[in-house]
Design a protein around this motif. Structure first.
Motif, PDB file in Angstrom:
ATOM      1  N   VAL A  14       0.847  -1.188   0.000  1.00  0.00           N
ATOM      2  CA  VAL A  14       0.000   0.000   0.000  1.00  0.00           C
ATOM      3  C   VAL A  14       0.886   1.243   0.000  1.00  0.00           C
ATOM      4  N   LEU A  15       0.691   2.105  -0.983  1.00  0.00           N
ATOM      5  CA  LEU A  15       1.446   3.354  -1.067  1.00  0.00           C
ATOM      6  C   LEU A  15       0.711   4.501  -0.389  1.00  0.00           C
ATOM      7  N   SER A  16      -0.613   4.477  -0.467  1.00  0.00           N
ATOM      8  CA  SER A  16      -1.393   5.524   0.200  1.00  0.00           C
ATOM      9  C   SER A  16      -2.825   5.061   0.395  1.00  0.00           C
ATOM     10  N   GLN A  17      -3.447   5.632   1.407  1.00  0.00           N
ATOM     11  CA  GLN A  17      -4.863   5.399   1.699  1.00  0.00           C
ATOM     12  C   GLN A  17      -5.467   6.754   2.055  1.00  0.00           C
ATOM     13  N   GLU A  18      -6.315   7.283   1.171  1.00  0.00           N
ATOM     14  CA  GLU A  18      -6.913   8.596   1.387  1.00  0.00           C
ATOM     15  C   GLU A  18      -8.384   8.440   1.754  1.00  0.00           C
ATOM     16  N   ARG A  19      -8.792   9.135   2.779  1.00  0.00           N
ATOM     17  CA  ARG A  19     -10.206   9.139   3.161  1.00  0.00           C
ATOM     18  C   ARG A  19     -10.858  10.369   2.544  1.00  0.00           C
ATOM     19  N   LEU A  20     -11.768  10.156   1.597  1.00  0.00           N
ATOM     20  CA  LEU A  20     -12.385  11.265   0.878  1.00  0.00           C
ATOM     21  C   LEU A  20     -13.656  11.757   1.551  1.00  0.00           C
ATOM     22  N   THR A  21     -14.423  10.840   2.129  1.00  0.00           N
ATOM     23  CA  THR A  21     -15.622  11.191   2.892  1.00  0.00           C
ATOM     24  C   THR A  21     -15.674  10.252   4.091  1.00  0.00           C
ATOM     25  N   GLU A  22     -16.775  10.278   4.802  1.00  0.00           N
ATOM     26  CA  GLU A  22     -16.910   9.418   5.975  1.00  0.00           C
ATOM     27  C   GLU A  22     -16.725   7.948   5.629  1.00  0.00           C
ATOM     28  N   ASP A  23     -17.159   7.534   4.430  1.00  0.00           N
ATOM     29  CA  ASP A  23     -17.092   6.109   4.092  1.00  0.00           C
ATOM     30  C   ASP A  23     -16.514   5.821   2.709  1.00  0.00           C
ATOM     31  N   VAL A  24     -15.864   6.790   2.091  1.00  0.00           N
ATOM     32  CA  VAL A  24     -15.265   6.593   0.769  1.00  0.00           C
ATOM     33  C   VAL A  24     -13.758   6.806   0.857  1.00  0.00           C
ATOM     34  N   TYR A  25     -13.008   5.856   0.298  1.00  0.00           N
ATOM     35  CA  TYR A  25     -11.548   5.870   0.375  1.00  0.00           C
ATOM     36  C   TYR A  25     -10.940   5.662  -1.008  1.00  0.00           C
ATOM     37  N   ARG A  26      -9.707   6.150  -1.157  1.00  0.00           N
ATOM     38  CA  ARG A  26      -8.921   5.871  -2.363  1.00  0.00           C
ATOM     39  C   ARG A  26      -7.640   5.168  -1.932  1.00  0.00           C
ATOM     40  N   LEU A  27      -7.490   3.936  -2.391  1.00  0.00           N
ATOM     41  CA  LEU A  27      -6.362   3.076  -2.028  1.00  0.00           C
ATOM     42  C   LEU A  27      -5.436   2.939  -3.228  1.00  0.00           C
ATOM     43  N   THR A  28      -4.153   3.228  -3.031  1.00  0.00           N
ATOM     44  CA  THR A  28      -3.168   3.096  -4.105  1.00  0.00           C
ATOM     45  C   THR A  28      -2.126   2.066  -3.701  1.00  0.00           C
ATOM     46  N   VAL A  29      -1.888   1.102  -4.586  1.00  0.00           N
ATOM     47  CA  VAL A  29      -0.938   0.030  -4.298  1.00  0.00           C
ATOM     48  C   VAL A  29       0.124  -0.034  -5.390  1.00  0.00           C
ATOM     49  N   ALA A  30       1.266  -0.592  -5.022  1.00  0.00           N
ATOM     50  CA  ALA A  30       2.375  -0.745  -5.964  1.00  0.00           C
ATOM     51  C   ALA A  30       2.211  -2.058  -6.718  1.00  0.00           C
ATOM     52  N   THR A  31       2.013  -1.960  -8.017  1.00  0.00           N
ATOM     53  CA  THR A  31       1.941  -3.134  -8.879  1.00  0.00           C
ATOM     54  C   THR A  31       2.106  -2.688 -10.321  1.00  0.00           C
ATOM     55  N   THR A  32       2.693  -3.538 -11.113  1.00  0.00           N
ATOM     56  CA  THR A  32       2.887  -3.222 -12.531  1.00  0.00           C
ATOM     57  C   THR A  32       1.877  -3.958 -13.407  1.00  0.00           C
ATOM     58  N   THR A  33       0.845  -4.540 -12.788  1.00  0.00           N
ATOM     59  CA  THR A  33      -0.106  -5.363 -13.537  1.00  0.00           C
ATOM     60  C   THR A  33      -1.117  -4.541 -14.326  1.00  0.00           C
ATOM     61  N   GLY A  34      -1.259  -3.254 -14.006  1.00  0.00           N
ATOM     62  CA  GLY A  34      -2.068  -2.350 -14.814  1.00  0.00           C
ATOM     63  C   GLY A  34      -3.546  -2.680 -14.837  1.00  0.00           C
ATOM     64  N   GLY A  35      -4.183  -2.309 -15.940  1.00  0.00           N
ATOM     65  CA  GLY A  35      -5.612  -2.533 -16.089  1.00  0.00           C
ATOM     66  C   GLY A  35      -6.200  -1.566 -17.093  1.00  0.00           C
ATOM     67  N   ALA A  36      -7.170  -2.042 -17.865  1.00  0.00           N
ATOM     68  CA  ALA A  36      -7.860  -1.197 -18.836  1.00  0.00           C
ATOM     69  C   ALA A  36      -9.081  -0.562 -18.175  1.00  0.00           C
ATOM     70  N   PRO A  37      -9.551   0.579 -18.687  1.00  0.00           N
ATOM     71  CA  PRO A  37     -10.742   1.210 -18.115  1.00  0.00           C
ATOM     72  C   PRO A  37     -11.930   0.251 -18.079  1.00  0.00           C
ATOM     73  N   GLY A  38     -12.513   0.094 -16.900  1.00  0.00           N
ATOM     74  CA  GLY A  38     -13.650  -0.799 -16.743  1.00  0.00           C
ATOM     75  C   GLY A  38     -13.301  -2.165 -16.190  1.00  0.00           C
ATOM     76  N   GLN A  39     -12.010  -2.521 -16.173  1.00  0.00           N
ATOM     77  CA  GLN A  39     -11.614  -3.785 -15.562  1.00  0.00           C
ATOM     78  C   GLN A  39     -11.583  -3.643 -14.038  1.00  0.00           C
ATOM     79  N   PHE A  40     -11.412  -4.763 -13.335  1.00  0.00           N
ATOM     80  CA  PHE A  40     -11.428  -4.734 -11.875  1.00  0.00           C
ATOM     81  C   PHE A  40     -10.441  -5.749 -11.316  1.00  0.00           C
ATOM     82  N   TYR A  41     -10.225  -5.671 -10.015  1.00  0.00           N
ATOM     83  CA  TYR A  41      -9.394  -6.630  -9.280  1.00  0.00           C
ATOM     84  C   TYR A  41     -10.217  -7.244  -8.155  1.00  0.00           C
ATOM     85  N   MET A  42      -9.872  -8.466  -7.793  1.00  0.00           N
ATOM     86  CA  MET A  42     -10.341  -9.049  -6.543  1.00  0.00           C
ATOM     87  C   MET A  42      -9.274  -8.731  -5.500  1.00  0.00           C
ATOM     88  N   VAL A  43      -9.679  -8.061  -4.426  1.00  0.00           N
ATOM     89  CA  VAL A  43      -8.734  -7.515  -3.445  1.00  0.00           C
ATOM     90  C   VAL A  43      -9.063  -8.074  -2.064  1.00  0.00           C
TER      91      VAL A  43
END
Length: 250
Positions: A14-43
């Protein structure tokens, strides 16, 4: 559209975890696996309980990072929200079939409701900013919209309580007749309305569906949805579908 093949990463940092609202977060992780718009990960960030990983759409991707925008809705996302910089997560992805970006041309409307805004920043970064309008609906205080403004995208906001933008639903400020293409993600009732308006106007629409998932690769059929072509798996056949092919239930 180029959908990347999935990989499994046992301990992405985990590189960063930002709390945007009471229950919404933005999680950034280090990986080179990428992804196209609309794809997803199982986390997942736990060993035993809950049993299943959580599906999170790709919010933003760079050469060596992937970000996820998510809302705390249960035990799994509660545990994700506890992660700090330096923590570890297990990732499987990128998964699914994303937006058909090769079909997106002319004037494009991105219509979102709530956390449905999550996959749209990744998409907007691939489109000519001057051709894109984001129409975003929220129950109350908006989040994750400033980054679209930074791209030069026109952003219009509706809030149910009227605290920002237009009071009401985002569908009330959406007129499909002035666009050539529409993409949407959010609550099923909202997307059903967007799909109906687009069908009436004869405007193509791509919809990114959300569903409960177990495996994420199409084996368990938990996330099946009804379409005019028969039942489809949101994780493997989607999550992005032609809105005209989805059977929208009232």
């Amino acid at each position: 559209m180029t959908n990347l093949s999935p990989a499994y990463i046992e301990g992405a940092t985990v590189l960063s975890q930002e709390r945007l609202t009471e229950d919404v977060y933005r999680l950034t992780v280090a990986t080179t696996t990428g992804g196209a718009p609309g794809q997803f990960y199982m986390v997942r960030a736990w060993e035993r309980e809950p049993l299943l990983a959580r599906p999170l759409s790709v919010h933003s991707v760079d050469e060596d990072t992937v970000s996820f925008l998510y809302q705390v809705r249960g035990r799994g996302t509660e545990l994700l929200a506890r992660l700090d910089e330096g923590g570890k997560v297990a990732l499987t992805g990128p998964l699914g079939h994303g937006f058909h970006t090769e079909e997106l041309c002319g004037r494009i409307a991105i219509v979102t409701g709530g956390i449905g805004i999550a996959p749209m920043f990744c998409l907007a970064r691939t489109l000519p900013a001057g051709d894109v309008t984001v129409i975003a609906g929220f129950k109350s205080t908006p989040y994750a919209v400033a980054q679209f403004v930074d791209l030069g995208v026109d952003v219009r906001v509706a809030t149910e309580d009227g605290c920002d933008g237009t009071r009401g639903f985002c569908t009330a400020i959406f007129d499909p007749h002035i666009y050539d293409m529409v993409v949407t993600c959010g609550p099923m009732s909202m997307m059903a309305r967007v799909a109906h308006l687009c069908a009436e106007a004869g405007v193509p629409c791509q919809a990114s569906l959300e569903a409960h998932m177990a495996c994420g690769v199409g084996a368990c059929l938990v996330c099946s949805c009804a379409t005019v072509l028969g039942n489809q798996r949101v994780c493997a056949d989607g999550p992005v579908f032609d809105a005209a092919e989805v059977v929208w239930h009232a």
